[in-house]
Write an enzyme that holds these catalytic residues in place. Structure first.
Site, PDB file in Angstrom:
ATOM      1  CG  ASP A   1      -2.103  -8.530  -5.832  1.00  0.00           C
ATOM      2  OD1 ASP A   1      -1.458  -9.231  -5.056  1.00  0.00           O
ATOM      3  OD2 ASP A   1      -2.874  -8.711  -6.730  1.00  0.00           O
TER       4      ASP A   1
ATOM      5  CE  LYS B   1       7.726  11.878 -12.967  1.00  0.00           C
ATOM      6  NZ  LYS B   1       8.950  12.672 -12.612  1.00  0.00           N
TER       7      LYS B   1
ATOM      8  N   PRO C   1       0.543  -1.075  -0.084  1.00  0.00           N
ATOM      9  CG  PRO C   1      -0.015  -1.003   2.215  1.00  0.00           C
ATOM     10  CD  PRO C   1       0.832  -1.972   1.286  1.00  0.00           C
TER      11      PRO C   1
ATOM     12  CG  ASP D   1       2.229   1.191 -11.576  1.00  0.00           C
ATOM     13  OD1 ASP D   1       2.389   1.734 -12.891  1.00  0.00           O
ATOM     14  OD2 ASP D   1       1.170   0.748 -11.405  1.00  0.00           O
TER      15      ASP D   1
END
Length: 413
Positions: A248, A215, A170, A193
């Site tokens: 996940d 990006k 998380p 990410d």
């Protein structure tokens, strides 16, 4: 001080006798079972945890005390009773038969000591601390942590090329899995990410080729195509490619789209599951998604498109009829429309609700309201994406727990 000769025993298929069914035996049995030994456990009683191990065909419980002849044909003995006289008797029998014997009560009278041990891949660590169990365990844990995180020789190991879809958890870098962190240490290429644990990128080897997936150019759809292209291209070059995602990979992470792209291109791939934010972020905020007597189900839903959108695959009217917990991901922008639809379809306006932004990170914030007011409460508090929205009576249960414990109640440390 007694000197020891550290050796690895090959016990597969060989008889091992464990005498005593308490806590010591409970700690020793799992690793003995992993070794493939045929274990006879001799004890009038056993712990519930040991009882749960009896479905393993390699473990036999002999429900009585120790008796003459119990060590016949044994290769190794673990003595773990709380009766010193019985332990002395077993030690003497083992000495007579030239069987190495471990004693939990008095290592000075044993012929073998159990090291603090652990395993990483094909490497087994064993540490003897001269009788200091705490020191042995600390040294073992430090070595294992170094191997798992890659600080000890990970990049010199025989690496397996391919694409690894890694769930980073998380946001808190400590919540990535052990395997995920090790793969980052072994990686040649990392495609990360925006919601992946960014602090972990600072730990990458200087030679790692890093792509910031947030990006990449040419718009959202083209961006996914570009990510797929990079994964396939670097995978074909025989590199270790880590696709690092938040949460996940398969929970609204497009992970399986990337897996399919690799499969179609003939590039080996595997998934490393991560802790999904849909459960972990409410948890660290003190909200359980299930609670006995309150809810028997929880549902995780993507809110990235509004209920009225023709591409929506969600039956919002059916969700409104459920009484359990509803967890919304990527729903900040469309939350007013979502809550309106749920209320119109029958979910009570007063249903407790909470929104948690930047979950598990230092800036984590939570606002609470009811279903009718949660969107406005978020806007008023300035809580924006990324945020998790929890709808259900578990939010009220969590509030009661916090009220009952004051500042020491559930919530992030």
């Amino acid at each position: 001080m007694t000197s020891q000769y550290l050796s690895g025993l090959v016990l597969e298929g060989r008889r091992v006798v464990v005498v005593g069914g308490g806590g010591v035996a409970q700690r020793r049995l799992p690793r003995l079972l992993e070794s493939g030994a045929k274990i006879d456990l001799i004890s009038p009683s056993i712990t519930p945890t040991i009882e749960g191990l009896l479905n393993n065909p390699s473990l036999t419980w002999i429900e009585r005390g120790y008796a003459d002849g119990d060590l016949d044909s044994a290769w190794y003995v673990v003595v773990a009773t709380d009766d010193a006289a019985v332990n002395d008797r077993i030690s003497a029998d083992a000495d007579e038969r030239r069987i190495f014997c471990v004693r939990s009560d008095d290592r000075s009278r044993a012929t073998a000591w159990t090291p603090a041990s652990g395993q990483h891949d094909q490497v087994t660590i064993g540490v003897l601390g001269g009788g200091d169990h705490r020191r042995s365990a600390e040294v073992r844990d430090a070595i294992l942590e170094g191997l798992r995180t890659g600080q000890l020789g990970a990049r010199t190991q025989d690496k397996k090329p391919g694409v690894y879809l890694v769930g980073g958890g998380p946001g808190d870098p400590d919540l990535i899995t052990v395997r995920g962190r090790r793969l980052l240490a072994e990686a040649d290429v990392v495609v990360a990410d925006r919601l992946a644990p960014q602090q972990l990128l600072d730990e990458l080897h200087p030679d790692v080729e890093l792509f910031d997936a947030a990006k990449l150019p040419r718009g959202r759809a083209a961006q996914q195509e570009e990510i797929n292209r990079i994964l396939v291209d670097r995978g074909r070059q025989g590199k270790v490619v880590v696709r690092l995602k938040g949460g996940d990979p398969y929970v609204f992470g497009r992970g399986f789209e990337e897996a399919l792209a690799c499969a179609e291109a003939g590039v080996p791939w595997s998934v490393v599951p991560g802790i999904t934010s849909s459960i972990s972020v409410p948890a660290v905020s003190g909200i359980p998604v299930t609670h006995r007597g309150v809810t028997h189900e929880f549902t995780v839903v993507s809110g990235h498109i509004p209920p009225s959108h023709p591409d929506s695959l969600i039956n919002w009217d059916a969700l409104a009829q459920l009484s359990g917990t509803l967890v919304l991901l990527m729903a900040v922008e469309n939350l007013p429309a979502i809550t309106e639809r749920l209320i119109a379809a029958g979910r009570p306006k007063a249903t407790p609700a909470a929104a948690i932004a930047d979950g598990t990170l230092p800036g984590q914030r939570m606002v609470t309201s009811d279903l009718a007011g949660i969107a406005a409460a978020m806007a008023e508090a300035g809580v924006g994406a990324p945020a998790i929205v929890v709808i259900g009576n578990v939010v009220e249960v969590a509030a009661q727990a916090r009220d009952g414990h004051g500042d020491d109640g559930p919530g992030p440390a």
